[in-house]
Design a protein around this motif. Structure first.
Motif, PDB file in Angstrom:
ATOM      1  N   LEU A  73      54.716  49.323  40.611  1.00  0.00           N
ATOM      2  CA  LEU A  73      54.238  50.618  40.143  1.00  0.00           C
ATOM      3  C   LEU A  73      53.725  51.438  41.333  1.00  0.00           C
ATOM      4  CD1 LEU A  73      52.302  49.571  36.907  1.00  0.00           C
ATOM      5  CD2 LEU A  73      54.472  50.800  37.037  1.00  0.00           C
ATOM      6  N   PRO A  74      54.447  52.499  41.716  1.00  0.00           N
ATOM      7  CA  PRO A  74      54.041  53.262  42.900  1.00  0.00           C
ATOM      8  C   PRO A  74      52.706  53.979  42.735  1.00  0.00           C
ATOM      9  CG  PRO A  74      55.835  54.379  41.740  1.00  0.00           C
ATOM     10  CD  PRO A  74      55.690  53.029  41.120  1.00  0.00           C
ATOM     11  N   GLN A  75      52.269  54.213  41.492  1.00  0.00           N
ATOM     12  CA  GLN A  75      50.993  54.906  41.269  1.00  0.00           C
ATOM     13  C   GLN A  75      49.782  54.003  41.494  1.00  0.00           C
ATOM     14  OE1 GLN A  75      53.453  54.687  39.046  1.00  0.00           O
ATOM     15  NE2 GLN A  75      54.126  56.750  38.451  1.00  0.00           N
ATOM     16  N   VAL A  76      50.013  52.683  41.534  1.00  0.00           N
ATOM     17  CA  VAL A  76      48.887  51.741  41.576  1.00  0.00           C
ATOM     18  C   VAL A  76      48.424  51.481  43.005  1.00  0.00           C
ATOM     19  CG1 VAL A  76      48.215  49.336  41.180  1.00  0.00           C
ATOM     20  CG2 VAL A  76      49.356  50.627  39.377  1.00  0.00           C
ATOM     21  N   VAL A  77      47.115  51.559  43.192  1.00  0.00           N
ATOM     22  CA  VAL A  77      46.465  51.098  44.414  1.00  0.00           C
ATOM     23  C   VAL A  77      45.521  49.971  44.014  1.00  0.00           C
ATOM     24  CG1 VAL A  77      44.894  51.691  46.296  1.00  0.00           C
ATOM     25  CG2 VAL A  77      46.590  53.369  45.515  1.00  0.00           C
ATOM     26  N   VAL A  78      45.775  48.763  44.498  1.00  0.00           N
ATOM     27  CA  VAL A  78      44.856  47.651  44.225  1.00  0.00           C
ATOM     28  C   VAL A  78      43.682  47.784  45.195  1.00  0.00           C
ATOM     29  CG1 VAL A  78      44.555  45.148  44.169  1.00  0.00           C
ATOM     30  CG2 VAL A  78      46.690  46.172  43.346  1.00  0.00           C
ATOM     31  N   ASP A  79      42.502  47.940  44.641  1.00  0.00           N
ATOM     32  CA  ASP A  79      41.296  48.313  45.381  1.00  0.00           C
ATOM     33  C   ASP A  79      40.342  47.117  45.372  1.00  0.00           C
ATOM     34  OD1 ASP A  79      38.739  49.432  46.031  1.00  0.00           O
ATOM     35  OD2 ASP A  79      39.383  51.405  45.343  1.00  0.00           O
ATOM     36  N   ASP A  80      39.929  46.662  46.554  1.00  0.00           N
ATOM     37  CA  ASP A  80      39.102  45.449  46.636  1.00  0.00           C
ATOM     38  C   ASP A  80      37.613  45.741  46.793  1.00  0.00           C
ATOM     39  OD1 ASP A  80      38.953  46.360  49.241  1.00  0.00           O
ATOM     40  OD2 ASP A  80      39.523  44.444  50.174  1.00  0.00           O
ATOM     41  N   ARG A  81      37.189  46.970  46.505  1.00  0.00           N
ATOM     42  CA  ARG A  81      35.790  47.325  46.777  1.00  0.00           C
ATOM     43  C   ARG A  81      34.798  46.483  45.974  1.00  0.00           C
ATOM     44  NH1 ARG A  81      35.122  53.232  46.202  1.00  0.00           N
ATOM     45  NH2 ARG A  81      37.382  53.290  46.463  1.00  0.00           N
ATOM     46  N   GLU A  82      35.145  46.109  44.737  1.00  0.00           N
ATOM     47  CA  GLU A  82      34.202  45.328  43.933  1.00  0.00           C
ATOM     48  C   GLU A  82      34.087  43.899  44.455  1.00  0.00           C
ATOM     49  OE1 GLU A  82      34.780  45.673  39.736  1.00  0.00           O
ATOM     50  OE2 GLU A  82      34.411  47.834  39.739  1.00  0.00           O
ATOM     51  N   ILE A  83      35.157  43.391  45.041  1.00  0.00           N
ATOM     52  CA  ILE A  83      35.098  42.067  45.668  1.00  0.00           C
ATOM     53  C   ILE A  83      34.219  42.122  46.915  1.00  0.00           C
ATOM     54  CG2 ILE A  83      36.493  40.434  47.017  1.00  0.00           C
ATOM     55  CD1 ILE A  83      38.698  40.807  44.914  1.00  0.00           C
ATOM     56  N   ARG A  84      34.327  43.216  47.672  1.00  0.00           N
ATOM     57  CA  ARG A  84      33.542  43.347  48.906  1.00  0.00           C
ATOM     58  C   ARG A  84      32.079  43.664  48.638  1.00  0.00           C
ATOM     59  NH1 ARG A  84      34.785  47.676  51.041  1.00  0.00           N
ATOM     60  NH2 ARG A  84      36.617  48.469  49.952  1.00  0.00           N
ATOM     61  N   ARG A  85      31.780  44.179  47.450  1.00  0.00           N
ATOM     62  CA  ARG A  85      30.409  44.578  47.122  1.00  0.00           C
ATOM     63  C   ARG A  85      29.527  43.352  46.894  1.00  0.00           C
ATOM     64  NH1 ARG A  85      30.847  48.036  42.163  1.00  0.00           N
ATOM     65  NH2 ARG A  85      31.652  49.582  43.634  1.00  0.00           N
ATOM     66  N   SER A  86      28.329  43.361  47.444  1.00  0.00           N
ATOM     67  CA  SER A  86      27.401  42.244  47.219  1.00  0.00           C
ATOM     68  C   SER A  86      26.618  42.485  45.936  1.00  0.00           C
ATOM     69  CB  SER A  86      26.449  42.092  48.402  1.00  0.00           C
ATOM     70  OG  SER A  86      25.679  43.271  48.572  1.00  0.00           O
ATOM     71  N   GLY A  87      26.220  41.413  45.304  1.00  0.00           N
ATOM     72  CA  GLY A  87      25.457  41.520  44.063  1.00  0.00           C
ATOM     73  C   GLY A  87      26.352  41.768  42.870  1.00  0.00           C
ATOM     74  N   PRO A  88      25.745  41.977  41.698  1.00  0.00           N
ATOM     75  CA  PRO A  88      26.527  42.190  40.470  1.00  0.00           C
ATOM     76  C   PRO A  88      27.444  43.400  40.591  1.00  0.00           C
ATOM     77  CG  PRO A  88      24.222  41.788  39.949  1.00  0.00           C
ATOM     78  CD  PRO A  88      24.300  41.950  41.425  1.00  0.00           C
ATOM     79  N   SER A  89      28.623  43.279  39.997  1.00  0.00           N
ATOM     80  CA  SER A  89      29.633  44.334  40.079  1.00  0.00           C
ATOM     81  C   SER A  89      29.607  45.164  38.805  1.00  0.00           C
ATOM     82  CB  SER A  89      31.020  43.694  40.275  1.00  0.00           C
ATOM     83  OG  SER A  89      31.980  44.664  40.552  1.00  0.00           O
ATOM     84  N   GLU A  97      31.407  56.042  43.007  1.00  0.00           N
ATOM     85  CA  GLU A  97      32.047  56.080  44.318  1.00  0.00           C
ATOM     86  C   GLU A  97      33.370  56.840  44.266  1.00  0.00           C
ATOM     87  OE1 GLU A  97      32.467  52.051  45.596  1.00  0.00           O
ATOM     88  OE2 GLU A  97      30.307  51.722  45.834  1.00  0.00           O
ATOM     89  N   LEU A  98      34.176  56.560  43.237  1.00  0.00           N
ATOM     90  CA  LEU A  98      35.467  57.227  43.127  1.00  0.00           C
ATOM     91  C   LEU A  98      35.305  58.719  42.835  1.00  0.00           C
ATOM     92  CD1 LEU A  98      37.442  54.478  41.192  1.00  0.00           C
ATOM     93  CD2 LEU A  98      37.831  55.218  43.555  1.00  0.00           C
ATOM     94  N   GLN A  99      34.278  59.060  42.064  1.00  0.00           N
ATOM     95  CA  GLN A  99      34.007  60.471  41.783  1.00  0.00           C
ATOM     96  C   GLN A  99      33.672  61.211  43.080  1.00  0.00           C
ATOM     97  OE1 GLN A  99      30.342  61.458  39.589  1.00  0.00           O
ATOM     98  NE2 GLN A  99      31.576  62.734  38.221  1.00  0.00           N
TER      99      GLN A  99
END
Length: 213
Positions: A73-89, A97-99
């Motif tokens: 799917l060319p529209q999809v960007v898999v974003d790892d920010r929640e994995i990189r974030r410390s503490g509860p997601s 952040e996206l806003q």
């Protein structure tokens, strides 16, 4: 001079454990892209899931499987920010952040049926509804049944009328796929071919994931 990227005016946001990602996840995103004419969808494997009682599989495996599941799917960007974030997601933090990154875009939070049912317990759910239009998978009958079920559960706080007005239904066949069911099948060494994308199935077997201990 490099080519400028097209503007993102309609941004889908789809988070989950993706442990593993399966065909219902893919179908939901495909339906959302078509129905909402999304310019981009951020697919976000969760990091530390505050609502999960079990330990998730290692983040790098879930991230790799998610990339394989949505690679067509060319529209999809898999974003790892929640994995990189410390503490509860928390979803609300990701939406904020996206806003900020896409101030011109309308955000659409994409939900599976199981996620929709748990909405009243989400962290800062009213703020989520302020930032994004909530788009949940299911058919009209399923939505009516869900609303009736919420009304019958006195322990469940009702969603406000303002928030209800921000919820839309993505018309698509209800797919009874569940990551829990898939993990259970793999633990019993049973086939999952009809439940996950072929590349995800290969990855699971190559890395010996979800095997009985």
């Amino acid at each position: 001079m490099g080519l400028s990227l097209p503007p993102v005016n309609r941004l889908g946001v789809f988070g989950g454990a993706f442990d593993p990602p399966h065909l219902a996840h893919v179908a939901l995103v495909e339906a959302a892209v078509a129905a909402l004419q999304l310019d981009q969808v951020r697919v976000l494997p969760t990091g530390q899931a505050w609502h999960k009682t079990r330990a998730l599989s290692e983040a790098h495996h879930r991230l790799a499987m998610t990339r394989l599941a949505f690679q067509h799917l060319p529209q999809v960007v898999v974003d790892d920010r929640e994995i990189r974030r410390s503490g509860p997601s928390y979803t609300v933090d990701t939406l904020r952040e996206l806003q900020a990154e896409f101030p011109q875009a309308q955000l659409y939070l994409l939900l599976g049926d199981d996620q929709r049912r748990s909405l009243p317990s989400w962290h800062q759910i009213e703020e989520i509804g302020r930032i994004a239009i909530i788009c949940a998978a299911g058919r009209d009958m399923a939505v009516r049944a869900w609303n009736e079920e919420l009304g019958a559960l006195q322990t469940t706080p009702p969603l406000s009328d303002k928030l209800q007005a921000r919820i839309r239904t993505l018309e698509m066949p209800l797919m009874p796929h569940s990551a829990t069911d898939i993990r259970e099948l793999l633990a019993k060494e049973q086939a999952i071919t009809s439940l996950v994308p072929p590349a995800v199935e290969r990855y699971i077997h190559e890395h010996h994931l979800y095997r009985p201990h």
